[in-house]
Write a protein that holds these residues in place. Structure first.
Motif, short mmCIF file in Angstrom:
data_model
loop_
_atom_site.label_atom_id
_atom_site.label_comp_id
_atom_site.label_asym_id
_atom_site.label_seq_id
_atom_site.Cartn_x
_atom_site.Cartn_y
_atom_site.Cartn_z
N GLU A 31 28.16 18.12 19.69
CA GLU A 31 27.42 18.09 20.93
C GLU A 31 28.35 18.20 22.14
OE1 GLU A 31 24.04 15.15 21.18
OE2 GLU A 31 25.61 14.13 22.29
N GLU A 32 29.38 17.34 22.13
CA GLU A 32 30.31 17.33 23.25
C GLU A 32 31.03 18.67 23.36
OE1 GLU A 32 33.65 14.86 22.60
OE2 GLU A 32 34.16 14.68 24.72
N GLN A 33 31.54 19.14 22.22
CA GLN A 33 32.30 20.38 22.23
C GLN A 33 31.45 21.54 22.72
OE1 GLN A 33 35.44 20.65 21.80
NE2 GLN A 33 35.66 18.49 21.30
N ARG A 34 30.24 21.55 22.26
CA ARG A 34 29.38 22.68 22.62
C ARG A 34 29.10 22.68 24.12
NH1 ARG A 34 25.47 23.09 18.21
NH2 ARG A 34 27.34 23.88 17.17
N TYR A 35 28.91 21.50 24.64
CA TYR A 35 28.65 21.40 26.07
C TYR A 35 29.85 21.92 26.85
CZ TYR A 35 28.53 19.22 30.65
OH TYR A 35 28.57 19.01 31.99
N LEU A 36 31.03 21.44 26.48
CA LEU A 36 32.23 21.85 27.20
C LEU A 36 32.44 23.36 27.11
CD1 LEU A 36 34.66 18.96 26.26
CD2 LEU A 36 33.49 19.36 28.44
N SER A 37 32.24 23.88 25.90
CA SER A 37 32.53 25.30 25.74
C SER A 37 31.51 26.16 26.46
CB SER A 37 32.63 25.67 24.27
OG SER A 37 31.36 25.86 23.74
N SER A 38 30.28 25.68 26.55
CA SER A 38 29.28 26.51 27.24
C SER A 38 29.63 26.60 28.72
CB SER A 38 27.87 25.95 27.04
OG SER A 38 27.67 24.84 27.86
N VAL A 39 30.11 25.50 29.28
CA VAL A 39 30.50 25.53 30.68
C VAL A 39 31.68 26.49 30.87
CG1 VAL A 39 31.48 24.17 32.54
CG2 VAL A 39 29.71 23.19 31.08
N ARG A 40 32.64 26.38 29.94
CA ARG A 40 33.83 27.21 30.06
C ARG A 40 33.48 28.68 29.90
NH1 ARG A 40 37.04 24.44 26.63
NH2 ARG A 40 36.13 25.63 24.94
N ARG A 41 32.61 28.95 28.93
CA ARG A 41 32.28 30.34 28.65
C ARG A 41 31.61 31.01 29.83
NH1 ARG A 41 29.81 29.94 23.54
NH2 ARG A 41 27.87 30.03 24.70
N GLU A 42 30.71 30.28 30.46
CA GLU A 42 30.01 30.87 31.58
C GLU A 42 30.98 31.18 32.71
OE1 GLU A 42 25.95 29.60 33.61
OE2 GLU A 42 27.72 28.92 34.67
N LYS A 43 31.90 30.26 32.91
CA LYS A 43 32.87 30.45 33.99
C LYS A 43 33.72 31.69 33.70
CE LYS A 43 36.28 27.89 36.53
NZ LYS A 43 37.28 26.85 36.39
N ASP A 44 34.19 31.81 32.46
CA ASP A 44 34.99 32.97 32.08
C ASP A 44 34.21 34.26 32.28
OD1 ASP A 44 36.92 31.24 31.43
OD2 ASP A 44 36.72 31.42 29.25
N ALA A 45 32.95 34.23 31.87
CA ALA A 45 32.14 35.43 31.96
C ALA A 45 32.04 35.89 33.41
CB ALA A 45 30.75 35.17 31.39
N PHE A 46 31.78 34.93 34.29
CA PHE A 46 31.66 35.30 35.70
C PHE A 46 32.98 35.85 36.24
CE2 PHE A 46 27.61 32.95 36.30
CZ PHE A 46 26.94 33.96 36.96
N THR A 47 34.08 35.20 35.84
CA THR A 47 35.37 35.67 36.32
C THR A 47 35.59 37.12 35.90
OG1 THR A 47 36.09 33.44 35.80
CG2 THR A 47 37.78 34.99 36.47
N LYS A 48 35.27 37.40 34.65
CA LYS A 48 35.42 38.77 34.15
C LYS A 48 34.56 39.74 34.95
CE LYS A 48 36.45 38.92 29.22
NZ LYS A 48 35.76 38.79 27.94
N LEU A 49 33.33 39.34 35.17
CA LEU A 49 32.40 40.21 35.89
C LEU A 49 32.91 40.51 37.29
CD1 LEU A 49 28.88 38.86 34.95
CD2 LEU A 49 29.85 41.07 34.44
N ILE A 50 33.43 39.48 37.94
CA ILE A 50 33.91 39.68 39.31
C ILE A 50 35.07 40.68 39.30
CG2 ILE A 50 35.08 38.54 41.22
CD1 ILE A 50 33.34 36.05 40.50
N LYS A 51 35.91 40.52 38.29
CA LYS A 51 37.04 41.45 38.17
C LYS A 51 36.54 42.87 37.96
CE LYS A 51 40.87 38.73 36.48
NZ LYS A 51 40.97 37.94 35.26
N GLU A 52 35.57 43.01 37.06
CA GLU A 52 35.10 44.37 36.77
C GLU A 52 34.43 44.99 37.98
OE1 GLU A 52 32.43 44.94 33.42
OE2 GLU A 52 32.11 46.99 34.12
N ARG A 53 33.67 44.17 38.69
CA ARG A 53 32.96 44.70 39.84
C ARG A 53 33.96 45.23 40.87
NH1 ARG A 53 29.19 40.99 43.47
NH2 ARG A 53 31.21 40.01 43.74
N ALA A 54 35.09 44.51 40.98
CA ALA A 54 36.07 44.89 41.98
C ALA A 54 36.65 46.26 41.68
CB ALA A 54 37.18 43.84 42.03
N SER A 55 36.77 46.59 40.39
CA SER A 55 37.45 47.85 40.06
C SER A 55 36.46 48.91 39.59
CB SER A 55 38.48 47.58 38.97
OG SER A 55 37.82 47.08 37.84
#
Lengths: 218, 957
Positions: free
Chosen positions: B647-671
């Protein structure tokens, strides 16, 4: 239908696959292990039964000699009921030749069967030979035997319901009739949700499956 | 654009936060793809946007890809908005789904305008038949944009829309950034699919979002880490071990599987079963039976990892029993059919520990020793006690510091993962102050502290139910699996002893012994120390029953009495039923997480205290949004999780994953550089475009264009719109005529009829004989029937199994097709239908090419003739053509119901039609009696059907 003359010249096909001498050296022959085969003077590459013949085509060869297979098909004339074009897919860009063969199969009355290795090709040949007199019973819908399997098959049609859920369902309600009727009862959904492992989603799907109409309502 | 922009209307919005307003303005101005982090109020934004158009009136707006719940929400919200801003022109939402059927009604509705939410399958047909003229649409709102891939139905809809209507607006929304980060330049691809140029990204760490949510009105959050009990941890570790064993087996069978980065931590964090599935998927039709089974096992194991946390000890044990029963081998199989994890010591640990959490018993239980040796343990979930503590703290808090006057109710809101947990918590809270008065023998088990809330009463009740259930289940089990057991024990299979591999040997033996019946109750089973003993100890169960029976009488009497006192004297009496009308002031509301719906819950309940029984990242944001949106509401959040758990791990990783996804998207949008054409297939030939417009208009009707050069036309069965092929054919400038076909899926010419089968369809339709029946009818009506075997784009283009082919023929005999592979079935099919042509296509794209070529020299098909084929006397083909429009919805589309019916023994592909014409749904069939059914299918089949439904597994046979 095979020509009457053709049938007469081959007294009986017997229990072995007839192979044209043209096929000498084809690695497929080395892979035919469970059925006897013998060379014979035949217009096709293989004869797999009194009404079944087979031409073998490697796409690699086809790429080099695109006209070859048409000559061979022409030589078959109108003999044989089932004319198989056993095609070995051995090149990476198979798309174009396969499009062409699809068209050919329609025009020239051949049935295309694809295989991806010599072993698989040999297996097809063996299967055709050994099923020569088999009935189609095997593909006419072999039902699962036994109540448990049939019940599980029935209940698990809605996608999210699995085998465990199916067993939990009948053990809760006893019979399928009751399990089906419960959706229409007062508080039925609550009862369904109480079944071990059943969540809202499953209840909703079950309800939809058993109460949804078969037909268009006009 | 809409007339709304030209004639501004005073519209009242409900967007209190700065970032929401900003986004709204942006959306009013231009078309874009909005990706908003989950929990930041996407639905609220959409409803406000829709309302702003709705209020202007005179619009035809289509909402695509909305789910039922969202439809309900949008409908309510629009009505509410309309009432608030008193806009006379607002017409609210019209939902077009399976309930609306008549073509005429739909036509009228479209003409009337307004906001429509239309099921994609209906929408695409309406657009193709021009029932809904794309040019009249003011704009489209696309939800769940993350699900729109190039070949999806929604992309098809957008293409038709954009082809004919370049002016209307198009806005797409998503709250799931993950899918936008997979593959090569995924964002750009997705945007091209949707004909959008601009992407607007709103992660939680967006400056404006952060400012709006992290002001001084921040919500107070208290985290409580709850330790798992030893036995829970033990079970969790054992499950992980089983996962490892299963994966090890998988690796052995499938050398290509990439699991290098596999370790136990990743099992905690990720959906490992999906990971494995995804890797196997391209070859799914080729992998061995055993691999499939192990992949299935992984899903089961992952479910167990979750339920060990969510379920109480007794329910967990019950679940294990059910899982175990379901994983018994099928009768007569000679293969090693057991799931490998069931043989491991770890599995032993799981079953043993789970049992010891409920009751401990010495193994050698007999009639004399029972009372001393069997005693209930009934371990409680650690979170329960914490929950009770928290509630008490809140109680004290309320008592000592009377509420500061504010807008929120004094309500306590408890949020948990699902309704099951809801029910569990409700039961716990209701009963936690009831002391079970037990027989003296077991008294020492219970906590002597009288005041402390405990679940003992609840657990005892559960145990009693469980034991009852178990008795019944043992019965069910024998009824269901008696055949198996007979088959197993009677199996004269000389190979079996040699067949059992390493480690499996004793387990295997055990199974065979067990099948013998009677032996199971023999004390000698101890030497096996088995997993299966759960079912094979009638006397032990009976002992337990008798033991619990003693206490039952007094507990029952006690319970009845105590419940009454409980209802009158307990200070927490108003806790129980949250759906009754109580004063909101001091109520405990238990609710399950439900995505966007949670916002409603917050708004309606206005809680002062929130207890998150299970972690959920998006709910925290909803609380933040809620808190920041209301100046005068204070919220305190308690946040419970099990330390070191999935439960704990899944919660942490879901938060992390979303953050990573957005970071990637922002990078892609820029280029990103986007080249846009309105047509995704390059510049269109004006002539063919012209011809197509002409023809689509009359496509659904009977009149054929007398144009000299007819554009190619394909009659497509409406059910086929689930696949991507119609979209691709349309993309190749063919005219798609949706019709209700009885025979075939695609009609290419008056002679050519194609039945499309994906590989998985092919396997299943061989199994139930559907394909054979379909071929038969195709040959009755068409000269050139064809079977299209279509592989998936992503799947490997081969049918060759991984197994060794040599020598396998011996074991295969044609009569026993059940065990046969695909090849042999294809052989049987071609032997049965020598004139059937087979098209092999490596992907839907290829199929479209092949279709084009096959049609080249043929006449165009006649839709009416195509529909007429296979219809009985008195059924008008006109209906079928019209039904191409009408029947997309309604019952004919309910394939699920028909499929279920097809599985009933006695129902055959031939007689199923009679039943469908007569009965309404599965339930009606289930309630029919023999005489009624005999009329439809004949007596023999009728008896079979009725027996199937009536068979009662609880009765003795």
């Amino acid at each position: 239908q095979p020509l009457p003359g053709g049938a007469a010249s081959r007294p009986s096909v017997g229990s072995s696959i007839l192979v044209s001498p043209r096929q000498k050296g084809n690695p497929v022959l080395a892979s035919i292990k469970s059925t006897p085969w013998e060379y014979s003077d035949i217009p096709s590459d293989y004869v797999l039964g009194s009404t079944t013949c087979c031409l073998f085509l490697s796409l690699k060869y086809h790429r080099l000699h695109p006209e070859y297979i048409y000559t061979r098909i022409r030589l078959l004339q109108h003999r044989y009921l089932l004319r198989i074009l056993l095609t070995l897919v051995d090149i990476p860009n198979y798309e174009e030749p396969l499009r062409e063969l699809s068209k050919t199969s329609l025009v020239n009355n051949v049935t295309v069967i694809l295989c991806w290795s010599a072993q698989e090709a040999a297996r097809y040949l063996e299967l055709y030979k050994s099923y020569e007199f088999a009935s189609a019973q095997g593909i006419m819908g072999a039902r699962k035997q036994g109540y448990a399997e049939q019940m599980v098959e029935f209940v698990t049609v809605p996608r999210s319901i699995n085998k465990t859920d199916a067993i939990a369902l009948v053990s809760e309600f006893g019979s399928l009739r009751r399990a089906v009727n419960v959706v229409a009862e007062n508080g039925g959904e609550e009862r369904l949700a109480g079944v071990q492992g059943w969540g809202e989603k499953k209840v909703r799907q079950w309800k939809k499956a058993v109460e949804g109409g078969f037909r268009v309502q006009k | 654009m809409s007339s709304a922009s030209s004639a501004p209307q005073p519209v009242k919005l409900s967007l209190p936060l700065v970032y929401q307003q900003k986004l709204f303005e942006e959306l009013r101005k231009e078309d874009e793809l909005v990706i908003l982090a989950r929990g930041l109020g996407l639905m609220r934004l959409i409803t406000n946007l829709l309302h702003s158009y709705d209020a202007a009136g005179n619009n035809l707006i289509v909402v695509v890809n909305a789910e039922d719940r969202e439809n309900a929400w949008i409908g309510e919200a629009l009505a509410e908005h309309a009432a608030v801003s008193m806009s006379p022109k607002a017409r609210g939402l019209t939902v077009v789904n399976t309930d609306f059927t008549s073509v005429g009604t739909r036509e009228k509705m479209y003409a009337h305008g307004g906001i429509f939410s239309i099921t994609s399958r209906i929408l695409v047909v309406d657009l193709l038949t021009n029932l809904l003229n794309p040019e009249t649409i003011t704009g489209m709102i696309v939800l769940h944009a993350d699900r729109i891939v190039a070949t999806s139905l929604e992309a098809f809809i957008l293409r038709i829309y954009r082809q004919k209507n370049k002016a209307g607006f198009l806005k797409a929304f998503s709250d799931n950034p993950d899918p936008f980060t997979v593959g090569f330049s995924p964002l750009a691809t997705m945007m091209r699919n949707m004909f959008l140029r601009k992407a607007s990204l709103w992660p939680r760490f967006h400056v404006q979002v952060a400012q709006s949510l992290e002001g001084k009105k921040k919500a107070e959050v208290i985290e409580l880490e709850v330790p798992m009990t030893d036995s829970m941890r033990e079970i969790q570790t054992a499950i992980m071990e089983c996962v490892e064993i299963s994966i090890h087996e998988l690796k052995k069978e499938n050398t290509g599987l990439e699991m290098e980065d596999w370790n136990l931590d990743s099992a905690l964090t990720r959906n490992f079963d999906l990971m494995v599935r995804r890797q196997l998927d391209p070859n799914w039709h080729r992998v061995s039976w055993k691999t499939k089974q192990i992949a299935g096992d992984l899903t089961v194991l992952r479910g167990m990892l979750q339920s060990i946390l969510a379920l109480d000890a007794v329910s967990f044990l019950q679940q294990l029993d059910t899982i175990h029963a379901a994983h018994k081998p099928a009768p007569g199989t000679t293969r090693q059919t057991e799931s490998p994890w069931l043989f491991s010591d770890a599995a032993q640990t799981i079953f043993e520990t789970a049992r010891h959490r409920v009751y401990s018993s010495k193994q050698k239980a007999n009639a004399n020793s029972t009372l001393e040796s069997l005693k209930p343990v009934l371990e409680e979930q650690p979170k329960w006690a914490v929950l009770a503590d928290v509630l008490e703290e809140i109680d004290r808090d309320l008592y000592f510091e009377p509420a500061v006057r504010d807008d929120s109710n004094g309500t306590i809101l408890i949020m948990c993962a699902d309704t099951d947990t809801c029910r569990q918590l409700r039961d716990y809270l209701q009963t936690m102050h009831i002391r079970p008065r037990t027989a003296k023998k077991v008294e020492e088990v219970y906590d002597p502290e009288e005041d402390k809330p405990s679940g003992a009463f609840l657990m005892r009740r559960k145990l009693r139910n469980y034991l009852n259930w178990k008795r019944e289940f043992a019965q069910v089990n024998t009824v269901l699996f008696s055949e198996n057991q007979k088959a197993l024990s009677g199996a004269v299979d000389p190979r079996l002893p040699q067949a059992r591999g390493r480690g499996g040997a004793p387990a295997n033996k055990r199974r065979r012994v067990r099948g013998g019946g009677g032996v199971g109750s023999n004390p000698s089973r101890l030497e096996n120390g088995s997993i299966v003993q759960h079912f094979e100890k009638p006397n032990e169960v009976a002992d337990l029953m008798s033991e619990i029976q003693i206490t039952e009488d007094d507990t029952n009497g006690q319970a009845a009495e105590e419940i009454i006192t409980f209802a009158t004297a307990d200070p927490l009496e108003d806790m129980d039923d949250y759906y009754q009308l109580y004063d909101m002031q001091d109520l405990v509301v238990i609710h399950a997480y439900e995505g966007d719906q949670d916002e409603h819950v917050l708004e309606e309940v206005k809680p002062k205290y929130i207890i998150m029984y299970e972690p959920d990242a998006s709910f925290i944001r909803r609380v933040e949004v809620y808190r920041s949106s209301h100046n005068d509401r204070n919220v305190r959040v308690y946040f419970l999780y099990y330390g070191g758990s999935v439960e704990e791990q899944r919660y942490l990783s879901s938060v992390r994953r979303e953050k990573d996804a957005f970071t990637k998207l922002i990078k892609e949008r820029a280029s990103m550089s986007i080249v846009m054409t309105t047509d995704s297939h390059g510049v269109e030939d004006p002539e063919s475009a012209f011809l197509r417009t002409i023809n689509t208009r009359i496509a659904g009707g009977g009149k054929l264009a007398k144009a000299t050069a007819q554009p190619p036309r394909v009659v497509v069965d409406v059910r086929e719109f689930r696949s991507s092929l119609p979209s691709l054919l349309h993309g190749r400038s063919m005219v798609i005529v949706p019709c209700m076909l009885t025979v075939g899926d695609y009609i290419l010419s008056p002679n050519i009829c194609v039945e499309r089968k994906s590989v998985s369809d092919l396997i299943s339709s061989f199994k139930d004989g559907r394909l054979y029946a379909q071929c038969e009818t195709m040959f009755q009506h068409y000269k050139n029937p064809m079977l299209l075997i279509e592989f998936d784009q992503s799947k490997s283009f081969t049918l060759e199994p991984f197994a060794d082919l040599s020598g396998s023929l011996r074991s295969v005999n044609p009569e026993n097709a059940g065990a046969n592979d695909l090849q042999s079935k294809i052989v049987l099919l071609t032997l049965a239908f020598p004139k059937l042509r087979i098209i092999w296509s490596s992907s839907p794209y290829e199929t479209a090419e092949i279709f084009e070529r096959l049609k080249a020299l043929e006449e165009e098909p006649d839709p009416i003739a195509a529909v007429r084929a296979g219809l009985g006397e008195g059924e008008s083909p006109e209906d079928g053509v019209n039904e191409g429009r009408g029947a997309v919805n309604g019952g004919t589309f309910n394939m699920e119901a028909q499929e279920m019916l097809g599985k009933v023994p006695g129902v055959t592909p031939k007689n199923i039609k009679n039943i469908i014409m007569e009965a309404e749904n599965v339930r009606e069939v289930a309630n029919m009696e023999v005489p009624e059914l005999s009329r439809l299918v004949g007596r023999e089949a009728a008896v079979k059907i009725v027996e199937f439904f009536k068979k009662d597994v609880l009765e003795d046979v």
